[in-house]
Design a protein around this motif. Structure first.
Motif, PDB file in Angstrom:
ATOM      1  N   ASP A 109      21.658  36.995 -51.100  1.00  0.00           N
ATOM      2  CA  ASP A 109      22.944  37.026 -50.400  1.00  0.00           C
ATOM      3  C   ASP A 109      23.757  35.755 -50.664  1.00  0.00           C
ATOM      4  O   ASP A 109      24.041  34.976 -49.751  1.00  0.00           O
ATOM      5  CB  ASP A 109      22.779  37.250 -48.898  1.00  0.00           C
ATOM      6  CG  ASP A 109      24.114  37.556 -48.229  1.00  0.00           C
ATOM      7  OD1 ASP A 109      25.086  37.862 -48.960  1.00  0.00           O
ATOM      8  OD2 ASP A 109      24.209  37.477 -46.995  1.00  0.00           O
ATOM      9  N   HIS A 129      25.768  38.233 -54.729  1.00  0.00           N
ATOM     10  CA  HIS A 129      27.224  38.247 -54.925  1.00  0.00           C
ATOM     11  C   HIS A 129      27.605  37.198 -55.951  1.00  0.00           C
ATOM     12  O   HIS A 129      27.024  36.112 -55.978  1.00  0.00           O
ATOM     13  CB  HIS A 129      27.949  37.908 -53.623  1.00  0.00           C
ATOM     14  CG  HIS A 129      27.589  38.803 -52.480  1.00  0.00           C
ATOM     15  ND1 HIS A 129      27.957  40.124 -52.420  1.00  0.00           N
ATOM     16  CD2 HIS A 129      26.877  38.574 -51.347  1.00  0.00           C
ATOM     17  CE1 HIS A 129      27.501  40.660 -51.296  1.00  0.00           C
ATOM     18  NE2 HIS A 129      26.830  39.745 -50.632  1.00  0.00           N
ATOM     19  N   HIS A 183      20.291  41.646 -53.502  1.00  0.00           N
ATOM     20  CA  HIS A 183      21.514  41.400 -52.726  1.00  0.00           C
ATOM     21  C   HIS A 183      22.160  40.121 -53.246  1.00  0.00           C
ATOM     22  O   HIS A 183      21.974  39.048 -52.683  1.00  0.00           O
ATOM     23  CB  HIS A 183      21.152  41.281 -51.241  1.00  0.00           C
ATOM     24  CG  HIS A 183      22.323  41.105 -50.320  1.00  0.00           C
ATOM     25  ND1 HIS A 183      22.217  41.272 -48.958  1.00  0.00           N
ATOM     26  CD2 HIS A 183      23.617  40.774 -50.544  1.00  0.00           C
ATOM     27  CE1 HIS A 183      23.394  41.043 -48.386  1.00  0.00           C
ATOM     28  NE2 HIS A 183      24.256  40.728 -49.332  1.00  0.00           N
ATOM     29  N   GLU A 206      28.273  45.462 -51.436  1.00  0.00           N
ATOM     30  CA  GLU A 206      27.986  45.458 -50.024  1.00  0.00           C
ATOM     31  C   GLU A 206      29.264  45.710 -49.239  1.00  0.00           C
ATOM     32  O   GLU A 206      30.316  45.177 -49.567  1.00  0.00           O
ATOM     33  CB  GLU A 206      27.387  44.103 -49.617  1.00  0.00           C
ATOM     34  CG  GLU A 206      27.045  43.969 -48.149  1.00  0.00           C
ATOM     35  CD  GLU A 206      26.722  42.502 -47.799  1.00  0.00           C
ATOM     36  OE1 GLU A 206      27.161  41.598 -48.509  1.00  0.00           O
ATOM     37  OE2 GLU A 206      26.030  42.300 -46.798  1.00  0.00           O
TER      38      GLU A 206
END
Ligand SMILES: [Zn+2]
Length: 313
Positions: free
Chosen positions: A263, A48, A46, A148
């Motif tokens: 994240d 970004h 996860h 996501e």
């Protein structure tokens, strides 16, 4: 312990001797009860790489910075997605990333900008954008997933574009990365041709709104492709930076169904990337070694067919 006790000289005041013995006891006790950190490879499921981290020219976290953080953390594969998609495309195409032995698994983000967060599920132009991105592919090969995405109201899982994207994910074997509540998991799964029996969905934060462990357990049982990602999950951690007993039991019940993630949704998460990964290594070290390896690496790698990582360079 016997050797350490010898350094306590007889002319020390009694209180100091007592203190020293207590300290020695804690060192010995601690060494016996705290497992060593997990030291194997990590799959960051996860991640970004948004435009405020790096806009392609300037920015606090250019590719050299984020790559150095991954290498320092022993991260050997990432699910990369970004707002807009240019960030993950840059990582996917960069020879230095490949040379460092970090595998990039690119996902199509649904967001061109922040406004898209709240309306994507009913916005046909986003569906068209996803199809166009899938047709183009990336420097690391085809996109492997969608997301996501967020649903702040679970009812929007039945929005027309949300429905189409879930069907598309199953038809094209794309993995979904969704930040949604437990009610939305049922709705999204119902919108696939197999009613959730054939699609893979990484559940970002595994119910950040606080779905109970029992509810997560029930959903895991219902949907064989549901995978729990564990960043920001409330109630996960207990004393000594280890898993709480109920979560430990759930991971042992479904050892092939959980993954970890950074994240990096804001730059602050990049600043603390290494310590985030260190935190995972600590509680992974408290699991049986085979389960730790699955959650840290095998489950993510298996989802995308990645080979075992070569020795780090
Ligand atoms: Zn996220």
């Amino acid at each position: 312990m016997a050797h350490a006790a010898l350094v306590v000289r007889p002319f020390w005041p009694l209180a100091l001797v007592h203190k020293a013995l207590v300290a020695i006891f804690f060192v010995a006790f601690g060494a016996a009860t705290h497992a060593a950190d997990y030291t194997g490879p990590l799959f960051d499921a996860h991640l970004h790489y948004n435009e405020e981290a790096w806009d392609g020219k300037t920015g606090p976290h250019p590719p050299s910075d984020v790559l150095a953080r991954m290498k320092a953390s022993g991260v050997r594969a990432i699910v990369a997605n970004s707002r807009p998609n240019t960030g993950s495309l840059a990582l996917a195409a960069l020879p230095e990333v490949r040379a460092a032995g970090v595998a990039v698994v690119p996902f199509v983000r649904l967001y061109r900008n922040r406004a898209d967060y709240t309306g994507w599920f009913a916005d046909e132009t986003i569906y068209d954008m996803v199809l166009a991105e899938l047709a183009k592919g990336t420097g690391s090969g085809p996109y492997r997933g969608i997301g996501e995405f967020h649903l702040y109201d679970s009812a929007n899982a039945d929005g027309p574009v949300a429905k189409k994207l879930m069907a598309l994910a199953e038809q094209r074997s794309l993995v979904v990365l969704a930040h949604v509540d437990d009610a939305a998991i049922d709705l999204l799964m119902a919108n696939t041709p197999s009613k959730g029996q054939k699609v893979s969905l990484i559940w970002a934060h595994t119910g950040i709104g606080g779905a109970s462990v029992e509810r997560v357990d029930a959903l895991m049982g219902r949907y064989p492709g549901l995978v729990g990602e564990l960043s920001y999950r409330p109630g996960l951690g207990c004393d000594g930076e280890q898993l709480c007993p109920a979560w430990r039991a759930l991971l042992l019940k479904y050892p092939t169904r959980f993954v970890i993630g950074s994240d990096t949704w804001v730059n602050q998460r990049w600043q603390y990337y290494e310590s985030l990964m260190k935190g995972y290594r600590t509680w992974l070290g408290g699991l049986p070694a085979d389960v730790a390896r699955k959650v840290a690496w095998d489950n993510g790698a298996g989802l995308f067919g990645l080979p075992a990582p070569a020795p780090a360079r």
